[in-house]
Design a protein around this motif. Structure first.
Motif, PDB file in Angstrom:
ATOM      1  N   SER A  18       0.813  -1.229   0.000  1.00 26.53           N
ATOM      2  CA  SER A  18       0.000   0.000   0.000  1.00 26.53           C
ATOM      3  C   SER A  18       0.841   1.271   0.000  1.00 26.53           C
ATOM      4  O   SER A  18       0.314   2.382  -0.132  1.00 26.53           O
ATOM      5  CB  SER A  18      -0.936   0.009   1.214  1.00 26.53           C
ATOM      6  N   PHE A  19       2.165   1.147   0.127  1.00 34.09           N
ATOM      7  CA  PHE A  19       3.032   2.323   0.178  1.00 34.09           C
ATOM      8  C   PHE A  19       3.502   2.711  -1.219  1.00 34.09           C
ATOM      9  O   PHE A  19       3.616   1.869  -2.124  1.00 34.09           O
ATOM     10  CB  PHE A  19       4.245   2.048   1.077  1.00 34.09           C
ATOM     11  N   ASP A  20       3.792   4.011  -1.378  1.00 36.48           N
ATOM     12  CA  ASP A  20       4.324   4.485  -2.659  1.00 36.48           C
ATOM     13  C   ASP A  20       5.767   4.022  -2.866  1.00 36.48           C
ATOM     14  O   ASP A  20       6.185   3.743  -4.001  1.00 36.48           O
ATOM     15  CB  ASP A  20       4.299   6.018  -2.702  1.00 36.48           C
ATOM     16  N   LEU A  21       6.537   3.979  -1.791  1.00 37.08           N
ATOM     17  CA  LEU A  21       7.965   3.663  -1.874  1.00 37.08           C
ATOM     18  C   LEU A  21       8.356   2.768  -0.708  1.00 37.08           C
ATOM     19  O   LEU A  21       7.976   3.043   0.436  1.00 37.08           O
ATOM     20  CB  LEU A  21       8.788   4.962  -1.845  1.00 37.08           C
ATOM     21  N   VAL A  22       9.115   1.728  -1.013  1.00 32.91           N
ATOM     22  CA  VAL A  22       9.575   0.809   0.021  1.00 32.91           C
ATOM     23  C   VAL A  22      11.100   0.755  -0.041  1.00 32.91           C
ATOM     24  O   VAL A  22      11.676   0.350  -1.056  1.00 32.91           O
ATOM     25  CB  VAL A  22       8.994  -0.612  -0.171  1.00 32.91           C
ATOM     26  N   LEU A  23      11.721   1.209   1.011  1.00 36.13           N
ATOM     27  CA  LEU A  23      13.189   1.161   1.072  1.00 36.13           C
ATOM     28  C   LEU A  23      13.619  -0.119   1.785  1.00 36.13           C
ATOM     29  O   LEU A  23      13.111  -0.449   2.868  1.00 36.13           O
ATOM     30  CB  LEU A  23      13.737   2.369   1.825  1.00 36.13           C
ATOM     31  N   GLU A 136       5.264  14.162   0.243  1.00 36.99           N
ATOM     32  CA  GLU A 136       3.952  13.592  -0.013  1.00 36.99           C
ATOM     33  C   GLU A 136       4.001  12.090  -0.258  1.00 36.99           C
ATOM     34  O   GLU A 136       2.952  11.439  -0.330  1.00 36.99           O
ATOM     35  CB  GLU A 136       3.322  14.281  -1.241  1.00 36.99           C
ATOM     36  N   THR A 137       5.199  11.563  -0.395  1.00 38.63           N
ATOM     37  CA  THR A 137       5.353  10.144  -0.699  1.00 38.63           C
ATOM     38  C   THR A 137       5.211   9.311   0.577  1.00 38.63           C
ATOM     39  O   THR A 137       5.839   9.613   1.598  1.00 38.63           O
ATOM     40  CB  THR A 137       6.740   9.864  -1.328  1.00 38.63           C
ATOM     41  N   SER A 138       4.371   8.286   0.509  1.00 40.39           N
ATOM     42  CA  SER A 138       4.253   7.375   1.655  1.00 40.39           C
ATOM     43  C   SER A 138       5.402   6.372   1.580  1.00 40.39           C
ATOM     44  O   SER A 138       5.598   5.706   0.569  1.00 40.39           O
ATOM     45  CB  SER A 138       2.907   6.661   1.643  1.00 40.39           C
ATOM     46  N   GLU A 151      22.669   5.982   4.513  1.00 38.82           N
ATOM     47  CA  GLU A 151      21.422   5.520   3.895  1.00 38.82           C
ATOM     48  C   GLU A 151      20.204   6.099   4.607  1.00 38.82           C
ATOM     49  O   GLU A 151      19.193   6.432   3.979  1.00 38.82           O
ATOM     50  CB  GLU A 151      21.371   3.993   3.913  1.00 38.82           C
ATOM     51  N   ARG A 152      20.277   6.262   5.904  1.00 39.66           N
ATOM     52  CA  ARG A 152      19.146   6.834   6.646  1.00 39.66           C
ATOM     53  C   ARG A 152      18.976   8.329   6.387  1.00 39.66           C
ATOM     54  O   ARG A 152      17.911   8.901   6.663  1.00 39.66           O
ATOM     55  CB  ARG A 152      19.342   6.610   8.144  1.00 39.66           C
ATOM     56  N   SER A 153      20.007   8.964   5.853  1.00 38.35           N
ATOM     57  CA  SER A 153      19.951  10.422   5.665  1.00 38.35           C
ATOM     58  C   SER A 153      18.888  10.838   4.656  1.00 38.35           C
ATOM     59  O   SER A 153      18.478  12.002   4.635  1.00 38.35           O
ATOM     60  CB  SER A 153      21.319  10.948   5.221  1.00 38.35           C
ATOM     61  N   ILE A 154      18.429   9.924   3.804  1.00 36.87           N
ATOM     62  CA  ILE A 154      17.429  10.308   2.798  1.00 36.87           C
ATOM     63  C   ILE A 154      16.001  10.117   3.313  1.00 36.87           C
ATOM     64  O   ILE A 154      15.042  10.475   2.630  1.00 36.87           O
ATOM     65  CB  ILE A 154      17.602   9.516   1.493  1.00 36.87           C
ATOM     66  N   LEU A 155      15.840   9.542   4.503  1.00 39.82           N
ATOM     67  CA  LEU A 155      14.497   9.257   4.996  1.00 39.82           C
ATOM     68  C   LEU A 155      13.736  10.562   5.292  1.00 39.82           C
ATOM     69  O   LEU A 155      14.298  11.507   5.861  1.00 39.82           O
ATOM     70  CB  LEU A 155      14.572   8.411   6.266  1.00 39.82           C
ATOM     71  N   PRO A 156      12.467  10.612   4.910  1.00 45.01           N
ATOM     72  CA  PRO A 156      11.653  11.803   5.214  1.00 45.01           C
ATOM     73  C   PRO A 156      11.329  11.844   6.697  1.00 45.01           C
ATOM     74  O   PRO A 156      11.627  10.922   7.456  1.00 45.01           O
ATOM     75  CB  PRO A 156      10.398  11.588   4.356  1.00 45.01           C
ATOM     76  N   SER A 157      10.684  12.902   7.104  1.00 42.78           N
ATOM     77  CA  SER A 157      10.350  13.027   8.527  1.00 42.78           C
ATOM     78  C   SER A 157       9.306  12.015   8.955  1.00 42.78           C
ATOM     79  O   SER A 157       9.271  11.590  10.116  1.00 42.78           O
ATOM     80  CB  SER A 157       9.842  14.451   8.824  1.00 42.78           C
ATOM     81  N   ASN A 158       8.457  11.608   8.010  1.00 39.54           N
ATOM     82  CA  ASN A 158       7.424  10.621   8.334  1.00 39.54           C
ATOM     83  C   ASN A 158       7.600   9.372   7.470  1.00 39.54           C
ATOM     84  O   ASN A 158       7.650   9.470   6.229  1.00 39.54           O
ATOM     85  CB  ASN A 158       6.021  11.217   8.099  1.00 39.54           C
ATOM     86  N   TYR A 159       7.716   8.233   8.109  1.00 35.13           N
ATOM     87  CA  TYR A 159       7.815   6.958   7.392  1.00 35.13           C
ATOM     88  C   TYR A 159       7.417   5.854   8.345  1.00 35.13           C
ATOM     89  O   TYR A 159       7.410   6.021   9.571  1.00 35.13           O
ATOM     90  CB  TYR A 159       9.224   6.734   6.842  1.00 35.13           C
ATOM     91  N   GLU A 160       7.065   4.722   7.799  1.00 34.91           N
ATOM     92  CA  GLU A 160       6.691   3.556   8.575  1.00 34.91           C
ATOM     93  C   GLU A 160       7.833   2.528   8.540  1.00 34.91           C
ATOM     94  O   GLU A 160       8.504   2.375   7.511  1.00 34.91           O
ATOM     95  CB  GLU A 160       5.425   2.908   8.009  1.00 34.91           C
ATOM     96  N   THR A 161       8.079   1.867   9.641  1.00 35.82           N
ATOM     97  CA  THR A 161       9.100   0.814   9.677  1.00 35.82           C
ATOM     98  C   THR A 161       8.422  -0.552   9.699  1.00 35.82           C
ATOM     99  O   THR A 161       7.367  -0.725  10.322  1.00 35.82           O
ATOM    100  CB  THR A 161      10.009   0.943  10.913  1.00 35.82           C
TER     101      THR A 161
END
Length: 862
Positions: A18-23, A136-138, A151-161
């Motif tokens: 359901s997410f737009d992007l999965v890292l 705006e990207t989930s 690698e963590r430096s690109i994470l947005p302020s809101n994300y799910e783990t």
């Protein structure tokens, strides 16, 4: 057990879709999730941070940064490589390119130069540092603890783990323990076919003993695979580098050191020359190699490639392109230039184009996911353990935890998974991967201490093109054994087997020994030809023959050794000339003699170098000198052994761990020609007194070791008057004092009244009934004195020494039976009734005396 069960890729997809992007932490997991997309998706779905930031396939930026640094700065190759590695590693762990400059010991001019260079490059790390994800990207992050600071430096302020692990335990399948790498490879090859190759993954250390056999087996069976050979794995790339190395090889380089190169260049040189120095060997094929080398010694790398291509008929375009990338194609092939090139190829993985189809070969240190239904894990040993960098910017505990989690994920790939391991390698226990110590609650040192199943090697059907055709042939039986063959067979039948199949290189000590033997034979036949001046000449001749084996610095010492050894042989034969010219053995002399040809004088003597084949006993050999009909002599260039040692190592029940049956074997043959005679066998160690001769001393007696054969049982021999006289005159003081006061009849009566025990231990004899009776009888005859008790014990020890330094009829009878048993056993194995085992009659072989160690596996007797 504390292994935590990981989520399947299907379950992870359900949580992520359901997410737009999965890292995700590694590319194989991203590929696996992307393959499960069930609806169109705009832009990337599952992807690694580096791939997202770079918008291109990830490249080995350490190599690119190194190439840029050596091109645009004045740093040397090793200095640049060291600095580049530190800068990129610190950037990864601290998140900034110049973070390394905060560490005083690393803030050098070379580091600053490297930082300035790398920050101007369009690297993946730079793009990662500058990249931002649209707010705006989930975003979902799978396994965030696996991500580095950069690698963590690109994470947005809101994300799910999303945790890749469940809360359930994982119970791994049993470790399947095999006895050899070949057995492990066989299991894999039995399973994989061209049709199912795309469904199979194999996790193995690329530097392990499994890597090359697996790849070779797949290539032989035409089974596709990828993730395999790299740039330097290419045979001709390796051999071209060997070719460049050989240009500057020192004078001590031996043929064996460059044999792979000789093979690739089509130069055929017999294996017997392997121990000889390339510089000194007079051989046409060596001259050709020297011609190739000398032609490019001061030429360019381009010219060297052209020479190699012309000789081998192969193309080295890829190597030429890489040298062009390094800007060294037109540089001369100097030793420093070759060293730099070798360093580069050892330090960096040169990219190669591969077809991504077939069996997936995965590196256990690179990724945690192998998206194949069937996965084999090969080895699982300490080579699978990551080595955390010892740098101040690396949190080693955090790094260990990251690697441990990756290892747990790795173990759980596949619907079916098989852990294929070895208990020992070359007799050394295999250490399981250190992560098992953290994951398993039980104590263990080997895989057998865990949940494991032992497996013997099974026969594998031959691959197409390698079928065996039945051959109607009979096996020729071995009718006679030499002492060297018997020694080898008793130590390790498998080593004997390979010694019959394989050629071995000539050795300097064998060459020397043969020349000394030839000289001794020649001198015995033509003593008048040899003078002091002749000995000087012969020592120079021997040196010239052995020279290809020797370093220049050793030659003067060797010539002195040869001169003194020749002198000792002459002195012995002058003082002890042979006392027979009769033909005493059944067969003729032994081949050619170097010095007979050198002086053009035939050798007609019948008492030197006598070859025999005794079919009745199953024995054969070469007697160096028949000194007289009852005395044989053997020349030895090695260290002197005592008579006790000679007898000890010819034992058969049980055999010694250093079996040597030479004296016993020759005496067994000689007693068939001189029955009922007392026989002697002497080892003449003609180099034993070298040090003494140099200082003006030395005695011929110090060179001799003699064992005697008595044609009667031991117990009968020691009851004879001659032995009683020895006790009166030649034994220790208290013994001679005691026995001088009694008569032979008293001594002889003890043998009639008491059984002499079957022992070779003096303490056991002293405490036996016979020993106690002797002491009591001597006390009664001589008196109850301390010296009598001590003298009797000395007498008993003297008797044991007689037994342990000589042979008797019972010893030779038992040896003849032993040889017949070995002959029957050997021919049964030659006929294929059973394999030749590794273990000898006394158990594990003494590997110091094994000639074909590389061909023998520890558990090879199965």
């Amino acid at each position: 057990m504390t292994i935590t069960r990981s989520k399947s890729i299907d379950l992870l997809y359900q949580e992520c879709k359901s997410f737009d992007l999965v890292l995700v932490p590694d590319a194989p997991m991203a590929s696996a999730l992307n393959r499960r997309l069930d609806q169109p998706h705009f832009g990337p779905f599952a992807i690694t941070p580096r791939r997202l930031a770079a918008r291109r396939r990830e490249e080995a930026e350490d190599r690119l940064a190194f190439l840029e640094t050596i091109t645009t700065t004045d740093l040397g190759w090793k200095e640049a490589s060291h600095a580049v590695g530190n800068v990129l590693q610190c950037w990864e762990h601290q998140g900034a390119a110049d973070a390394i400059l905060r560490y005083e010991s690393f803030a050098t001019d070379a580091t600053r130069t490297t930082v300035d260079c790398i920050t101007e490059m369009d690297t993946t790390s730079r793009r990662l540092s500058e990249y931002t994800i649209d707010a705006e990207t989930s975003v979902a992050v799978v396994g965030i603890t696996q991500f580095t600071t950069l690698e963590r430096s690109i994470l947005p302020s809101n994300y799910e783990t999303i945790d890749p692990f469940t809360e359930e335990p994982f119970d791994p399948t049993p470790f399947r323990v095999f006895d050899s790498p070949a057995a492990v490879v066989d299991v894999v090859i039995d399973t994989v076919t061209r049709e199912n190759a795309d469904n199979v993954g194999i996790v193995l250390d690329g530097d392990s003993q499994y890597s090359s056999p697996i790849k070779s087996a797949f290539e032989a069976a035409d089974i596709p695979y990828y993730g395999g050979p790299g740039f330097t794995d290419d045979t001709h790339h390796r051999m071209f580098l060997e070719f460049l190395r050989s240009v500057h090889a020192g004078r001590d380089t031996r043929i064996g050191d460059v044999r792979p190169l000789l093979t690739q260049l089509g130069l055929s040189i017999d294996v017997k020359h392997d121990e000889k120095r390339l510089h000194d060997l007079d051989h046409p094929e060596v001259d050709r190699l020297r011609g190739f080398r000398d032609g490019i010694r001061t030429d360019t790398f381009e010219a060297a490639i052209e020479t190699y291509e012309a000789v081998t008929g192969v193309s080295l375009d890829a190597f030429r392109d890489e040298l062009s990338t390094l800007s060294v194609l037109d540089d001369p092939v100097t030793e420093d230039a070759v060293d730099r090139l070798e360093f580069y190829l050892q330090s960096y993985e040169v990219p190669v184009d591969r077809e991504n189809e077939g069996v997936l070969l995965a590196d256990p240190k690179s990724a945690a996911h192998v998206d194949r239904p069937l996965v084999f894990y090969l080895g699982l040993d300490e080579g699978w353990s990551h080595s955390s960098p010892r740098r101040p910017w690396v949190d080693r505990n955090q790094e260990f935890e990251r690697n441990l989690r990756q290892f747990q994920l790795l173990l759980q790939n596949g619907v079916e998974r098989y852990y294929l391991v070895q208990e020992t390698v070359g007799g050394t226990p295999v250490t399981p991967c250190l992560y098992f110590e953290e994951l398993f609650e039980e104590d263990f040192e080997r895989f057998s201490g865990l949940n494991s199943v032992p497996h013997a090697r099974t026969a594998r059907p031959t691959l197409d093109g390698f079928e065996k055709e039945p051959v109607d042939t009979s096996v020729e039986e071995i009718t006679t054994l030499s002492q060297s063959s018997l020694n080898t067979y008793v130590n390790s039948p498998r080593d004997y087997f390979f010694s019959r199949l394989l050629d071995t290189p000539d050795k300097d000590y064998i060459k020397e020994g043969n020349l000394f033997h030839d000289f001794a034979e020649f001198y015995a036949a033509h003593p008048g030809v040899i003078t002091a001046e002749t000995l000087d000449e012969i020592s120079r001749v021997i040196l010239s023959e052995v020279a290809p084996f020797l370093r220049d610095v050793d030659r003067n010492v060797r010539r002195t050794k040869y001169r003194l050894g020749l002198q000792t042989i002459v002195e012995f034969l002058e003082a002890n000339p042979p006392r027979t010219d009769e033909l005493l053995t059944a067969n003729g002399g032994w081949g050619r003699n170097f010095f007979a040809e050198y002086y053009d004088r035939p050798i007609d003597a019948t008492h030197t170098e006598r070859w025999f084949e005794n079919a009745k006993l199953g024995l054969q050999g070469k007697i160096d000198l028949v000194h007289d009909p009852t005395h044989l002599l053997d020349y030895k260039s090695g260290s002197k052994k005592s008579a006790h040692s000679v007898v000890k190592h010819s034992a058969i029940d049980p055999p010694s761990d250093q079996p040597n049956f030479q004296a016993l074997l020759y005496l067994a043959h000689q007693r068939t020609e001189q029955p009922d005679e007392e026989l002697r066998f002497t080892f003449f160690h003609f180099l034993e007194t070298l040090d003494d001769i140099v200082t003006g001393g030395g005695s011929l007696g110090d060179c001799l070791t003699t064992v005697t054969y008595y044609p009667c049982p031991f117990k009968e021999h020691i009851a004879k008057p001659a032995v009683f006289i020895e006790l009166q005159e030649e034994a220790a003081n208290d013994c001679t004092k005691t026995f001088s006061k009694t008569e032979y009849d008293v001594y002889r009566a003890l043998f009639d009244a008491y059984e002499f025990p079957a022992t070779r231990d003096s303490d056991e004899l002293i405490n036996s009934e016979f020993g106690r009776a002797l002491i009591d009888r001597m006390k009664a005859e001589v008196g109850d004195y301390k010296y009598v008790t001590k003298g009797c014990k000395q007498a008993l020890r003297h008797l044991i020494r007689i037994q342990n330094r000589n042979y008797f009829s019972g010893d030779v009878d038992a040896f003849e039976r032993f040889v017949r048993e070995r002959q029957v056993e050997l021919n049964s194995r030659r006929a294929g009734n059973e394999r030749f085992p590794v273990e000898g009659l006394s158990g594990d072989p003494n590997y110091r005396y094994v000639d074909n160690r590389d061909c023998i596996l520890k558990e090879g007797s199965r």
